[in-house]
Write an enzyme that holds these catalytic residues in place. Structure first.
Site, PDB file in Angstrom:
ATOM      1  N   GLU A  76     -42.298   8.000  95.263  1.00 16.36           N
ATOM      2  CA  GLU A  76     -40.888   8.390  95.356  1.00 16.36           C
ATOM      3  C   GLU A  76     -39.995   7.748  94.298  1.00 16.36           C
ATOM      4  O   GLU A  76     -39.233   8.439  93.632  1.00 16.36           O
ATOM      5  CB  GLU A  76     -40.358   8.092  96.763  1.00 16.36           C
ATOM      6  CG  GLU A  76     -40.905   9.064  97.791  1.00 16.36           C
ATOM      7  CD  GLU A  76     -40.723   8.604  99.223  1.00 16.36           C
ATOM      8  OE1 GLU A  76     -40.048   7.580  99.442  1.00 16.36           O
ATOM      9  OE2 GLU A  76     -41.257   9.271 100.117  1.00 16.36           O
ATOM     10  N   LYS A  92     -43.295   9.944 109.970  1.00 20.64           N
ATOM     11  CA  LYS A  92     -43.884   9.532 108.689  1.00 20.64           C
ATOM     12  C   LYS A  92     -44.397   8.090 108.756  1.00 20.64           C
ATOM     13  O   LYS A  92     -45.351   7.731 108.092  1.00 20.64           O
ATOM     14  CB  LYS A  92     -42.837   9.684 107.589  1.00 20.64           C
ATOM     15  CG  LYS A  92     -43.338   9.337 106.197  1.00 20.64           C
ATOM     16  CD  LYS A  92     -42.317   9.741 105.158  1.00 20.64           C
ATOM     17  CE  LYS A  92     -42.595   9.161 103.805  1.00 20.64           C
ATOM     18  NZ  LYS A  92     -41.599   9.594 102.818  1.00 20.64           N
ATOM     19  N   ASP A 142     -39.924  16.488  98.556  1.00 18.47           N
ATOM     20  CA  ASP A 142     -39.632  15.133  99.005  1.00 18.47           C
ATOM     21  C   ASP A 142     -39.823  15.150 100.521  1.00 18.47           C
ATOM     22  O   ASP A 142     -38.981  15.662 101.257  1.00 18.47           O
ATOM     23  CB  ASP A 142     -38.181  14.764  98.633  1.00 18.47           C
ATOM     24  CG  ASP A 142     -37.710  13.461  99.274  1.00 18.47           C
ATOM     25  OD1 ASP A 142     -38.523  12.790  99.942  1.00 18.47           O
ATOM     26  OD2 ASP A 142     -36.518  13.120  99.112  1.00 18.47           O
ATOM     27  N   ASP A 164     -34.594   2.436  96.409  1.00 18.25           N
ATOM     28  CA  ASP A 164     -34.541   3.614  97.274  1.00 18.25           C
ATOM     29  C   ASP A 164     -34.475   3.176  98.729  1.00 18.25           C
ATOM     30  O   ASP A 164     -35.442   2.647  99.269  1.00 18.25           O
ATOM     31  CB  ASP A 164     -35.796   4.469  97.032  1.00 18.25           C
ATOM     32  CG  ASP A 164     -35.844   5.697  97.937  1.00 18.25           C
ATOM     33  OD1 ASP A 164     -34.934   5.880  98.775  1.00 18.25           O
ATOM     34  OD2 ASP A 164     -36.806   6.481  97.809  1.00 18.25           O
TER      35      ASP A 164
END
Ligand code: ADP
Ligand code: MG
Length: 569
Positions: free
Chosen positions: A146, A68, A6, A169
């Site tokens: 994800e 990211k 992850d 999420d």
């Protein structure tokens, strides 16, 4: 062994599938979460994880985080005076660190990985993630969305058949919404939506702004030099509000105490501007899947920020039910990645869970629309693969040139949901020559444009002139900044040649970074004490005597704890 990773904006985790279950692998500090932060220390050596995170406060110029968000962009992160990295390279350093943790744990070399990416990552960002893995010496066996990974972690635990659930999420910087359906052992992604600039960090930011606004006699400019310090306070306050009815942010500057006490209800009020942004993607996903909120069986929350009571309350109100939270929200995605890694490793198990995924964006070409006779509108988006189509998928549309005397047709390929292409993202272009046989009657030439989108989120465009055998092909991996394999190789060498500290020094580096962070935060007498402590500790480290270092570690840890405890008086 294939590892599951992850690769988060804030934290990254690595897990494996072993003996029929997912196991999270601790890093060299014994922690499951490795902060996605990279720093360069005064010797020019690279630090990754917790020690780098501490340095965000003491050495912000030498430290990079939240990279990211810049995957596949041209942004360069300058660390100190001697180092410069792209977001891919920084991600590669995090991946290398996770790879080393897995290797230390397994006692074998690891070369293959399943890596998760936000559902909303576009093709460029997905390819950038693959490039980062390659730079770290890892082959990506599968990129997994994800929320899909989270659903797998839940799906396997859930024995309920014919079940529809929504995965929400909320990480540090992304919000992903996915609607899944489990039916006769087949898990299908029905829709996905999200906002990739909305996350737990926005709540921290609201607290920082709220704090500044509360301070009389100071303005925003006054606080500018103290922002990273304030950030630490705000983060602690946010976490505290997860368990307490009220919390305090306080900072002492030049012997003046600035503080702000905030209650949970005040915090909720403060967060209101974010609420609509949560609602939008949820509504979109539910509408795209042609479902009603009422028909959902389960709502699953993953990502560290879903721990916040304000978020849970909002979701409960919005969805009319309490979300399921029986897995640790930080670990769910890594567990899903490990399950997927297990499935890839022995595809025998694939029978048990068949998973389908969807295209997160519509993809199509730029066209000219004839609105009325001889009246044209240019730049109109014509989707070929529509958002939330189950993948892998392959769709074909036939187009015709506009003018008889045309000698070529240029196809511009876009992704997005806007009506006009200028508001979407351009992925690439392909120019098709009209064959001589059609000179002067180009308008009668049918041109088939086929879009194929695979499970890794890569788009292939095939153009076929039906009347001839001509074929054109374009694989869209990374239109904006396509790294050649040579460039990836160069980055890989560059990263391999960086100075790093041996693994067994991770603890020492982290203690040193923590002491320096405290030094940066404190003033006056405390600073003097910390300076002396750090100086002493550095001489012990220089001695390279393992026994002395061990003794010093336990001593200094106790002192630092004392300092940190004083924080709360
Ligand atoms: P990412 O997927 O971006 O790497 P994570 O899922 O690890 O992120 O979540 C990180 C976010 O969760 C951060 O914004 C962090 O502040 C928040 N967070 C973690 N624990 C808590 C908590 N106990 N209370 C509130 N927020 C939390
Ligand atoms: Mg995450």
């Amino acid at each position: 062994m294939i590892i599951g990773i992850d690769l988060g904006t804030t934290n990254s985790l690595v897990a494996i599938w072993q003996n029929g279950q997912a196991t999270l692998i601790p890093n060299s500090l014994g922690e499951k979460l490795t902060p996605s932060v990279v720093s360069v220390d005064k010797d020019g050596a690279i630090l990754v994880g917790q020690s780098a995170k501490e340095r965000l406060i003491s050495h912000p110029e030498q430290t990079a985080s939240v990279f990211k968000r810049f995957m596949s962009s041209q942004k360069n992160f300058r660390l100190g005076t001697s180092h410069q990295f792209s977001a891919e390279e920084l991600s590669a350093l995090v991946l290398k660190s996770l790879k080393a943790d897995a290797e230390a744990y397994l006692g074998e070399v690891v070369t293959d990985a399943v890596i998760t990416v936000p559902a909303y990552f576009n093709d460029h960002q997905r390819q950038a993630t693959k490039n980062a893995a390659q730079m770290a010496g890892l082959t990506v066996r599968r990129l997994l969305n994800e929320p899909t990974a989270a659903a797998m972690a839940y799906g396997l635990h859930e024995q309920n058949d014919d079940c529809k659930f929504l995965v929400l999420d909320l990480g540090g910087g992304t919000f992903d919404v996915t609607l899944l359906e489990l039916f006769s052992g087949i898990m299908e992604v029905r829709a996905s939506a999200g906002d990739n600039s909305l996350g737990g960090e926005d709540f921290t930011e609201l607290l920082i702004q709220g704090f500044i606004k509360q301070q009389q006699d100071t303005d925003a400019a006054f606080w500018q030099p103290y922002l990273s310090l304030l950030h630490g306070e705000a983060e602690a306050c946010k976490r505290s509000l997860t368990h307490n009815k009220q919390a305090t942010m306080s900072i002492t500057i030049d012997e003046t105490l600035y503080s702000w006490q905030i209650t949970d209800s005040k915090f909720e009020k403060l967060c209101e501007p974010l609420f609509q942004r949560f609602r939008d993607p949820i509504e979109r996903a539910i509408r795209d899947a042609k479902l009603r909120i009422k028909s959902l069986d389960e709502v699953v929350l993953v990502g560290g920020a879903t721990r916040m009571p304000v978020f849970r309350q909002l979701m409960t109100r919005l969805l009319g039910r309490f979300p399921a939270v029986n897995l640790n929200p930080d670990e769910t995605i890594a567990i899903g990645a490990a399950i997927q890694a297990g499935l890839v490793a022995e595809d025998a198990a694939l029978d048990e869970v068949i998973l389908t995924d969807v295209a997160p964006y519509s993809m199509g070409v730029d066209t000219t629309l004839e609105i009325r006779e001889n009246q044209y509108q240019h730049g109109v988006f014509s989707p070929i693969i529509e958002r939330n189509t189950v993948i892998p998928t392959s769709k074909v549309h036939t187009f015709y040139p506009m003018q008889d005397n045309q000698t070529e047709v240029q196809f511009n390929i876009y992704q997005g949901e806007a009506r006009l292409t200028r508001d979407n993202i351009k992925l690439g272009e392909l120019t098709v020559a009209i064959p001589a046989s059609h000179r002067g009657k180009a308008r009668q030439l049918p041109i088939d444009v086929r879009f194929s989108y695979d499970v890794n989120g890569l788009l292939e465009v095939d153009i076929n002139l039906s009347d001839s055998q001509e074929n054109y092909n374009l694989l869209i991996q990374n239109g904006a900044k396509q790294l050649s394999s040579k460039e990836i190789e160069n980055s890989r060498d560059k990263l391999a040649n960086l100075k790093t500290h041996p693994r067994d020094q991770a603890q020492n580096r982290s203690i040193l970074a923590r002491a320096e962070r405290l030094y940066a935060q404190r003033l006056g007498f405390e600073r003097d004490q910390l300076a002396r402590l750090i100086g002493w500790y550095e001489t012990v480290l220089d001695s390279q005597d393992p026994q002395q270092i061990r003794k010093a570690n336990s001593e200094i840890s106790k002192s630092l704890e004392q300092f940190e405890r004083d924080d709360w008086f």
